[in-house]
Write a protein that holds these residues in place. Structure first.
Motif, PDB file in Angstrom:
ATOM      1  N   ARG A   2     -13.200 -26.786 -50.666  1.00  0.00           N
ATOM      2  CA  ARG A   2     -13.377 -28.206 -49.716  1.00  0.00           C
ATOM      3  C   ARG A   2     -12.705 -29.291 -50.930  1.00  0.00           C
ATOM      4  O   ARG A   2     -12.147 -30.328 -50.310  1.00  0.00           O
ATOM      5  N   ALA A   3     -12.965 -28.948 -52.215  1.00  0.00           N
ATOM      6  CA  ALA A   3     -12.890 -29.983 -53.082  1.00  0.00           C
ATOM      7  C   ALA A   3     -11.497 -30.380 -53.139  1.00  0.00           C
ATOM      8  O   ALA A   3     -11.008 -31.442 -53.595  1.00  0.00           O
ATOM      9  N   VAL A   4     -10.496 -29.477 -52.674  1.00  0.00           N
ATOM     10  CA  VAL A   4      -8.776 -29.588 -53.014  1.00  0.00           C
ATOM     11  C   VAL A   4      -8.512 -29.747 -51.319  1.00  0.00           C
ATOM     12  O   VAL A   4      -7.374 -29.429 -51.223  1.00  0.00           O
ATOM     13  N   ILE A   5      -9.465 -29.864 -50.409  1.00  0.00           N
ATOM     14  CA  ILE A   5      -8.767 -30.240 -49.039  1.00  0.00           C
ATOM     15  C   ILE A   5      -8.959 -31.662 -48.622  1.00  0.00           C
ATOM     16  O   ILE A   5      -9.905 -32.297 -48.791  1.00  0.00           O
ATOM     17  N   ASP A   6      -7.749 -32.123 -48.027  1.00  0.00           N
ATOM     18  CA  ASP A   6      -7.841 -33.269 -47.215  1.00  0.00           C
ATOM     19  C   ASP A   6      -8.152 -33.167 -45.811  1.00  0.00           C
ATOM     20  O   ASP A   6      -7.347 -32.911 -45.091  1.00  0.00           O
ATOM     21  N   TYR A   7      -9.432 -33.376 -45.662  1.00  0.00           N
ATOM     22  CA  TYR A   7      -9.794 -33.237 -44.212  1.00  0.00           C
ATOM     23  C   TYR A   7      -8.988 -33.625 -43.035  1.00  0.00           C
ATOM     24  O   TYR A   7      -8.703 -33.272 -42.047  1.00  0.00           O
ATOM     25  N   LYS A   8      -8.563 -35.049 -43.302  1.00  0.00           N
ATOM     26  CA  LYS A   8      -7.766 -35.816 -42.266  1.00  0.00           C
ATOM     27  C   LYS A   8      -6.617 -35.149 -41.921  1.00  0.00           C
ATOM     28  O   LYS A   8      -6.002 -34.893 -40.964  1.00  0.00           O
ATOM     29  N   ALA A   9      -5.762 -34.774 -43.224  1.00  0.00           N
ATOM     30  CA  ALA A   9      -4.483 -34.087 -43.130  1.00  0.00           C
ATOM     31  C   ALA A   9      -4.709 -32.679 -42.413  1.00  0.00           C
ATOM     32  O   ALA A   9      -3.863 -32.175 -41.691  1.00  0.00           O
ATOM     33  N   LEU A  10      -5.912 -31.848 -42.729  1.00  0.00           N
ATOM     34  CA  LEU A  10      -6.110 -30.764 -41.893  1.00  0.00           C
ATOM     35  C   LEU A  10      -6.226 -30.749 -40.367  1.00  0.00           C
ATOM     36  O   LEU A  10      -5.879 -29.691 -39.509  1.00  0.00           O
ATOM     37  N   GLY A  11      -6.658 -31.979 -39.790  1.00  0.00           N
ATOM     38  CA  GLY A  11      -6.826 -32.063 -38.493  1.00  0.00           C
ATOM     39  C   GLY A  11      -8.159 -31.405 -38.285  1.00  0.00           C
ATOM     40  O   GLY A  11      -8.581 -30.562 -38.915  1.00  0.00           O
ATOM     41  N   GLU A  12      -8.410 -31.197 -36.820  1.00  0.00           N
ATOM     42  CA  GLU A  12      -9.502 -30.380 -36.278  1.00  0.00           C
ATOM     43  C   GLU A  12      -9.158 -29.170 -36.141  1.00  0.00           C
ATOM     44  O   GLU A  12      -9.127 -28.473 -35.347  1.00  0.00           O
ATOM     45  N   ASN A  13      -8.964 -28.415 -37.391  1.00  0.00           N
ATOM     46  CA  ASN A  13      -8.860 -26.831 -37.370  1.00  0.00           C
ATOM     47  C   ASN A  13      -9.860 -26.503 -38.502  1.00  0.00           C
ATOM     48  O   ASN A  13     -10.198 -27.288 -39.277  1.00  0.00           O
ATOM     49  N   THR A  14     -10.065 -25.208 -38.319  1.00  0.00           N
ATOM     50  CA  THR A  14     -11.024 -24.429 -39.213  1.00  0.00           C
ATOM     51  C   THR A  14     -10.313 -23.518 -40.092  1.00  0.00           C
ATOM     52  O   THR A  14      -9.706 -22.554 -39.412  1.00  0.00           O
ATOM     53  N   VAL A  15     -10.708 -23.454 -41.237  1.00  0.00           N
ATOM     54  CA  VAL A  15     -10.198 -22.215 -41.979  1.00  0.00           C
ATOM     55  C   VAL A  15     -11.468 -21.384 -42.645  1.00  0.00           C
ATOM     56  O   VAL A  15     -12.198 -22.157 -43.420  1.00  0.00           O
ATOM     57  N   VAL A  16     -11.486 -20.149 -42.337  1.00  0.00           N
ATOM     58  CA  VAL A  16     -12.583 -19.300 -42.980  1.00  0.00           C
ATOM     59  C   VAL A  16     -11.812 -18.224 -43.926  1.00  0.00           C
ATOM     60  O   VAL A  16     -11.050 -17.522 -43.671  1.00  0.00           O
ATOM     61  N   ILE A  17     -12.586 -18.512 -44.984  1.00  0.00           N
ATOM     62  CA  ILE A  17     -12.056 -17.627 -46.152  1.00  0.00           C
ATOM     63  C   ILE A  17     -13.141 -16.474 -46.371  1.00  0.00           C
ATOM     64  O   ILE A  17     -14.240 -16.618 -46.418  1.00  0.00           O
ATOM     65  N   ASP A  18     -12.843 -15.323 -46.153  1.00  0.00           N
ATOM     66  CA  ASP A  18     -13.558 -14.263 -46.639  1.00  0.00           C
ATOM     67  C   ASP A  18     -13.279 -13.479 -47.843  1.00  0.00           C
ATOM     68  O   ASP A  18     -11.911 -13.274 -47.893  1.00  0.00           O
ATOM     69  N   CYS A  19     -14.099 -13.276 -48.744  1.00  0.00           N
ATOM     70  CA  CYS A  19     -13.806 -12.730 -50.084  1.00  0.00           C
ATOM     71  C   CYS A  19     -14.692 -11.353 -50.127  1.00  0.00           C
ATOM     72  O   CYS A  19     -16.048 -11.582 -50.132  1.00  0.00           O
ATOM     73  N   ASP A  20     -14.183 -10.338 -50.172  1.00  0.00           N
ATOM     74  CA  ASP A  20     -14.850  -9.121 -50.168  1.00  0.00           C
ATOM     75  C   ASP A  20     -14.532  -8.401 -51.187  1.00  0.00           C
ATOM     76  O   ASP A  20     -13.430  -7.908 -51.530  1.00  0.00           O
ATOM     77  N   VAL A  21     -15.427  -8.117 -52.026  1.00  0.00           N
ATOM     78  CA  VAL A  21     -15.403  -7.535 -53.514  1.00  0.00           C
ATOM     79  C   VAL A  21     -15.025  -6.005 -53.107  1.00  0.00           C
ATOM     80  O   VAL A  21     -15.938  -5.128 -52.861  1.00  0.00           O
ATOM     81  N   LEU A  22     -13.953  -5.346 -53.660  1.00  0.00           N
ATOM     82  CA  LEU A  22     -13.691  -3.810 -53.294  1.00  0.00           C
ATOM     83  C   LEU A  22     -14.213  -3.113 -54.450  1.00  0.00           C
ATOM     84  O   LEU A  22     -14.613  -2.099 -54.354  1.00  0.00           O
TER      85      LEU A  22
END
Lengths: 241, 241, 241, 241, 241, 241
Positions: free
Chosen positions: F100-120
């Motif tokens: 989130r520290a490198v995201i401009d929320y305004k520019a993203l607009g009302e969209n959500t990104v979910v990041i999944d990190c699964d350790v194999l």
């Protein structure tokens, strides 16, 4: 009579089985049936669950899970929801029960093998791909146990080989190894688990739309038995490789 | 070739279906297959789950549970353990899926029927008794809906009738409707759900010990189809009563 | 001054106690207070919970639950919700505590009796019906223990008899054994658990609407003591039957 | 006949009620009954739970909890165990039900007050101290609502005052306001909730050892009514302070 | 350059540490940093968790929790929600890890100290106040263990002293010990745990808005080290008191 | 001064970033730092969580999990245990906060990104590998959103680039990118998240054994900044590839 991906009704998708996919697990496989990819690991521990202690017999169990974005739309993690869904429970039980059908508990001794099947990418047939891959991971774990003297010399904990495939009736045509898009449209859906010598370990047929007649059941079983025979060869080749 | 309770291999246990066992539920049945007793209620509510709203189609779902002392040894309550076990999940799903196979969602309209199957006493075959009783409770609930104008005149939400029976191979002999003691000793265990016209809704066969051959599967299916036909008559008699 | 079902204020509903309702449990009863029906089983196990081991004393505990459609509107299963509600907790604790008041732990020896009270149909007074039925199931379990030599000869783990009844003030009139419709309208609601010799084990009175005066409390206690005496006779008749 | 802490049987422990113990809550109190200390906050929110919307009526509810080391031996946190115990459930319900007995829902309007009672130190009588303190926190929250125009002018959501005390029979002697050490030895234990005008809101008596006679119940009620009258004065003084 | 409460950027809020706040716990402290108030108890038990048995070494762990109305808006109880939130988990782990950094496990012997930090009122910096108070409670518990011969004579389980403080950049100015209102506006937020000799145990810096440069990190560390030195004096005074 | 795998203290393990590892996700990466392998997917959905609706701003969140046999010894599944452990919570929060520290929320607009990190497969540094891979998956998801017009033309939701690395002091020597075996022996352990222009997003240092001095902290930060710069190049190459 061509399918969405150009296969004939009797044709499997390209199946690959890559062994040694984990540096930690005693057996590990990345199995793919077309775009369905399942990562299977077999973990060996000495000892058995409490209810089995002192029996001299081993135990094999399995857990199945889908990564949240293995599917087209992201699903919630069951760990976050705090409970396991019915489908996950059902498939985990199916995999464990199937594998135990080819295990000689006495020969395994008081050791436990846990099989984890994590779906990295889903495109139909994840449970049958999981069983097919899990068998190979289990076979490698058994070899590891023989090498590390966890099982007695000259005993063979594996009493047979095992593979599984889905079959179904789509637009009236019995088809082998359904991809997701076919699965959604299938009137009847069946998962069959066979040993390498063509006997049945599990037969689960479900009418998705219309109830189905005996002759359709027979046609699907024919397809499945042929598909499993083919998968048996692919497994043997992978284990020989 | 007599069984532990004196039956022939082709014989059902005494089956009774008592309707109207609850003053609250829209349909309710106490079904018994020998000493197996399951209390089935059908609860009607207007409206459907959110994902189905606006479709014009109804929904049917089921929940199965065993009372803690329905079995020989008391089991923990799933409510106390805080989670539902895999077996409960699996059977609840089977019952719901089976019932939906004889439901015309359009004719049902945006109404939901929840079937609860609570095992009061278990002696093998609880899931097949549950399906057989649940169908009758559902039929009564549908009649109630027709009387209360929840479904349109001249529409029939039930597209068929439904019953279920277990079959298995015990000491090499295919047998119908296994009691618990037989079930424990069965090499192969199969649950079959049929419509009244003899078609299959679910076929679930499992090798408990040895994998099984095609001819055994066929013998079991023959037994199951005959058993379901008999159950269909008993259901009709109960509904006519 | 007639009630909704024609009873006098001092009158119990028809009470029936059917023993031997389960082939598995050491004691089992189907108790009904009018349309309220509770299935009570008593399960005996040798040994006691860990915190009591080595004390030479036994333990009795209880679990209460309502089937989802025992009520007019279907309730969610607590097993599905993943947690037990406050009301269920409260009643389970009340039943266990009441039964323990008539148990001589020393005479019971290091054995545990678990009482399960499952409400099949609810029409008010489920907790008091449950206690009344549970006592009979417990008495049968104690007899079973004596027959199976789990308790020493000539010892009597039961130090008294036990029954329970609800009382309340409806439209200003103190009434015995409220049916659901009365219970909903009651200004004051009280549950009383008595021993057969007329002493109190539990007295729980609640102002549902207005706080209540001492003389009303006294009137309710008079009714309850008389009701419990009547229930005691019914229990004795059932146990003699 | 002196008690462990030198009190007479009819004597309360020193009771203190400190208001304004939180800068955030609309009402907050630290109440102590001897070494029992409970922190009570009243939180006001506009709106009511969904099932009450549009009724024009408000709602009051309560939650009780013990800090892990409020007791002599540290207890597990219920948040860590993932579920609330039966005792916590039971007491939370008792507190909420008691407070609602002195609330005029109409006058409260569609507002909700949540009372939190967290036991900082326990030495017997935590539930009665909690109710006694919670009433004062609630009274302050109601005043806050009046000042902030959440309730209509000239309406009084409080229909009475409320306090609670424990009583019990220890070594055959009826005693008021039991400390933990006395509570453990009590043959009979009773919690009584009264309004300021001496009527009953809750009466909960339990035979811990022997069942008890009517005259003992009466003696305990006499003690409790006198104790609550004294607590009522202490509450008034605190609210006037 | 004055802050919302008139402090200079380098100034702590008034800090108080009251010992002996619980009659049950072996160590107990009410710590306040301005309006942030945390109740810390240290509970000693003989023995260690299973994985540590036989090691001859002790264990220290911590649990942090906020009372529901410790904050401006009431939060749900984690016990009611049935699970612990991520923030609670994170802070509990931080506190336990920090305290373990000044514990000599060997000198502690096979004893366990559990530190509970319950936030009674929150106004920013609850985790650092908790660590600062927890250290004092732990020190009292260690003294108690020495007095009760749970640790060997002449051994000192505490290998150092410990305090913690938050720092952050608000409107471009590095500030010590942020109050809630400042914390919300901070661009960078940092929690620093130091030993009394000025070394670091934990450094956790987070860019709330913009990423931050090395020189800002340095300025914050300078402030934090000075703040911890001041806290160390306050702790020493409290322990000497 | 050579390490267990022959690296110099300043050397990263071989790092690979394979994009497009999922056919379903909008962004997906298999990242490896030596034997540590993490599968990262970015899932885009239109809309935002309820508390953010109508703000015109988007949201990014992350979930981290380890496959049961990603480690040397198999761990229980958190879904089976029914709750998420503290470590998982902590790392999920760290990854989300960092992205989130490198995201401009305004520019993203009302969209959500979910990041999944699964350790194999785990061999130390799983959280830093996860952040490094997650950034690339997020960048691909942002590109996908631009191509699918979910974000406005000429806006750039990414305000910077992001990578992370672990550093620690092992046997007195500051080292970059610790493998598991080194991590276990480290006296001090630090995870640092940097933007591509060398500013800090997160700095988390922990004394595993001894508290550490300021000069050691500085040495570790120097190593981490250099490591992140190198990772930034590898990310750019992967995104250009």
């Amino acid at each position: 009579m061509s399918r969405i991906d150009g296969r004939t009704p009797q044709q499997l998708r390209p199946v690959t089985i890559e062994r040694g996919w984990s540096k930690h697990a005693e057996g590990s496989v990345l199995v793919s049936f077309g775009d369905t990819k399942v990562f299977c690991t077999a973990s060996v521990t000495e000892g058995v669950p409490r209810w089995r202690k002192g029996s001299g017999e081993g135990w094999v169990t399995a857990e199945y899970s889908m990564l949240p974005r293995s599917t087209n739309t992201r699903g919630d993690r069951e760990s976050v929801r705090g409970k396991i869904g019915g489908r996950t429970h059902e498939i985990s039980r199916l995999i464990g029960r199937s594998l135990r059908a080819v295990i000689d508990y006495k020969a395994l001794g008081e050791n436990t093998v846990v099989i984890d099947c994590d779906v990295l990418q889903a495109d139909g047939g994840t449970r049958t791909a999981a069983i097919t891959g899990a068998y190979v991971a289990l076979a490698d774990a058994v070899t590891w146990m023989q090498e590390h003297k966890l099982v007695k010399a000259k005993t063979q904990p594996l009493s047979g080989t095992l593979s599984a495939v889905s079959v179904g009736i789509v637009d009236g045509v019995p088809m082998l190894d359904l991809a997701y898009e076919e699965d959604v449209r299938a009137e009847t859906d069946m998962n069959v688990v066979c040993t390498g010598d063509g006997r049945f370990v599990e037969v689960q047929g479900t009418a998705e739309g219309e109830p189905f007649e005996r002759h359709k059941l027979n046609a699907l079983l024919d397809l499945a038995v042929a598909g499993c025979a083919e998968l048996d060869s692919i497994q043997r080749a992978a284990l020989a490789g």
